[in-house]
Design an enzyme around this catalytic site. Sequence first.
Site, PDB file in Angstrom:
ATOM      1  CD  GLU A 275      18.343 -22.844  65.734  1.00  0.00           C
ATOM      2  OE1 GLU A 275      18.344 -21.924  66.597  1.00  0.00           O
ATOM      3  OE2 GLU A 275      18.747 -22.787  64.583  1.00  0.00           O
ATOM      4  CD1 TRP A 278      22.219 -21.530  66.058  1.00  0.00           C
ATOM      5  CD2 TRP A 278      23.511 -19.488  66.733  1.00  0.00           C
ATOM      6  NE1 TRP A 278      22.587 -20.926  64.910  1.00  0.00           N
ATOM      7  CE2 TRP A 278      23.338 -19.698  65.306  1.00  0.00           C
ATOM      8  CE3 TRP A 278      24.003 -18.437  67.084  1.00  0.00           C
ATOM      9  CZ2 TRP A 278      23.868 -18.753  64.118  1.00  0.00           C
ATOM     10  CZ3 TRP A 278      24.647 -17.503  66.245  1.00  0.00           C
ATOM     11  CH2 TRP A 278      24.510 -17.606  64.763  1.00  0.00           C
ATOM     12  CD1 TRP A 306      22.151   4.133  69.986  1.00  0.00           C
ATOM     13  CD2 TRP A 306      20.845   2.956  68.905  1.00  0.00           C
ATOM     14  NE1 TRP A 306      22.980   2.781  69.623  1.00  0.00           N
ATOM     15  CE2 TRP A 306      21.822   2.089  69.027  1.00  0.00           C
ATOM     16  CE3 TRP A 306      19.700   2.585  68.025  1.00  0.00           C
ATOM     17  CZ2 TRP A 306      22.082   0.897  68.404  1.00  0.00           C
ATOM     18  CZ3 TRP A 306      19.989   1.034  67.533  1.00  0.00           C
ATOM     19  CH2 TRP A 306      20.880   0.378  67.718  1.00  0.00           C
ATOM     20  CG  ASN A 341      14.369 -17.971  67.410  1.00  0.00           C
ATOM     21  OD1 ASN A 341      15.234 -17.207  68.070  1.00  0.00           O
ATOM     22  ND2 ASN A 341      14.978 -18.429  66.257  1.00  0.00           N
ATOM     23  CD1 TRP A 359      22.356  -2.578  70.082  1.00  0.00           C
ATOM     24  CD2 TRP A 359      22.318  -4.139  71.743  1.00  0.00           C
ATOM     25  NE1 TRP A 359      23.783  -2.676  70.391  1.00  0.00           N
ATOM     26  CE2 TRP A 359      23.592  -3.440  71.482  1.00  0.00           C
ATOM     27  CE3 TRP A 359      22.055  -5.088  72.604  1.00  0.00           C
ATOM     28  CZ2 TRP A 359      24.718  -4.158  72.425  1.00  0.00           C
ATOM     29  CZ3 TRP A 359      23.200  -5.237  73.516  1.00  0.00           C
ATOM     30  CH2 TRP A 359      24.512  -4.946  73.419  1.00  0.00           C
ATOM     31  CD1 TRP A 382      18.193  -8.963  73.002  1.00  0.00           C
ATOM     32  CD2 TRP A 382      17.758  -6.998  71.819  1.00  0.00           C
ATOM     33  NE1 TRP A 382      16.651  -8.784  73.348  1.00  0.00           N
ATOM     34  CE2 TRP A 382      16.487  -7.682  72.591  1.00  0.00           C
ATOM     35  CE3 TRP A 382      17.318  -6.102  70.828  1.00  0.00           C
ATOM     36  CZ2 TRP A 382      15.092  -7.388  72.391  1.00  0.00           C
ATOM     37  CZ3 TRP A 382      16.004  -5.565  70.720  1.00  0.00           C
ATOM     38  CH2 TRP A 382      14.936  -6.051  71.672  1.00  0.00           C
TER      39      TRP A 382
END
Length: 477
Positions: A275, A278, A306, A341, A359, A382
Amino acid sequence: MVKPVILLFRKDLRLDDNLALASAVEIGRPVVPVYIREPESGAGPLGAAQAWWLHHSLTALSKALDKAGSRLVLRSGHSLDVIKTLLTETDADGVYWNRRYDPVGSGIDKALKAWLRENGFEAESFSGQLMHEPSKLKTGAGGPYRVYSPFWRALEQQGEPAEPVAAPGRIAAPTSWPDGETLDDWRLLPTKPDWAATFTEVWEPGEAAAQRRLADFIDEKLAAYKDGRDFPGRDVTSMLSPHLAMGEISPARIWHATRGLKSGITDSVVKFRKELAWRDFSYHLLFHFPELATKNWNERFDQFGWTDDESAFEAWTKGLTGYPIVDAGMRELWRHGTMHNRVRMIVASFLIKDLRIDWRRGEAWFRDTLVDADPASNAASWQWVAGSGADAAPFFRIFNPILQGEKFDPDGSYVRRFVPELKDMPDKFIHKPFEAPLLVLKEAGVTLGKTYPKPIVDHGKARDAAMAAYNALPKAG
Ligand code: FAD
């Protein structure tokens, strides 16, 4: 007279494992520690929640420097202008700092370094914000990584991050100090209303608090991390992200603290390190794709249909969508400036797919409200949820907010904590009050549409509409 060196604090508000500081101290010259509030968008003006954090973090850093016989000089302005002035005022002949990797910050620092060197000053930058150098870690073909797994393997292959360096005990002071601005004049804290008052229920900014968090995490939570990290009602994740975002602790320090632990928790250690990686991967992406927060990595998504539903967006921001797990997450964000998360993924999926809202609006809302807002992790995450990012989740993986709630918050404890109007709902209906019989609602004191909203969209229909919009995209070439 030995000339002082200016030590510029950037995204590294710490004394521990701070290579720039350690190097400045080591050369044995007086050090002038400086923090510059930069006006450039993306470097200086932070989101409101992080501005609150910055105030407290700088206060803590300033105290730590005082203890070491030094001081923190605060200045605002463009870095190059401020440094030029300070070089004259202090007679320093060098500037040290730790590198930044976001496009705005690294651009500023590159220009600063070039000017300093061209003008005969020493300019030294060091690593410390990440566990890898994005310009150096390359695929076999010589390009940047776009997929996480090979990135992780490459990170592992480069060996463990360098051994962290300890905080210096004493920092030599210059014979006279330049003037500084006062933190209160920067007005980083909210006043009327003080919406950040509830942040202190969970947060204490500053390096010392970050180190305590790390120690507590290792002692009390890490063993349960692998199996528990997806459950927002369980307190087993490190909560180190805002400390990392401000550089109050280094990723190398965290990595090394998880070495040599008892063998039974190896799986949790690996999962945790992955993690942490990441975060590095997100910076890798941002470094090589500086428009990560504003442009679809996958340009196919430029054609996505959108919607522009303002009232739906507002309901999402306020945690009034009628889907309890989404509302709990958005209210956690408002109350504590953070969100678990798993729930970040759920609320992001809901905004992008159920509401079909771009987004980038979600990214911007998070940037303003998260205490851990990070230009790389936020944008990359995102885009990951949207399906438009590098190595992203496929768009068609649309989270069902009811099933996600039932799976990851089975007893509803997370929802009950942040959506108290549902606290007396039985477990069976806590994630779908709109399916509860009237009598059940009555006994729980819930009147849909009054005490708690009805769902603003029907998930099944919203899902179909999202898939239709996705299928209308030009096919991948
Ligand atoms: P732990 O589980 O203890 O993980 C340890 C550290 O690893 C974290 O502190 C963090 O630095 C890093 N990390 C963990 N997961 C991720 C991840 N998916 N991506 C990148 N780094 C990760 N994280 C941020 O730091 N800033 C953000 O602005 C941010 N925005 C996000 C937006 C969305 C839509 C999503 C889905 C995720 C986002 N994340 C962000 C990633 C993740 O949610 C947080 O890092 C994590 O919840 C922080 O909690 P923790 O410190 O207890 O994490």
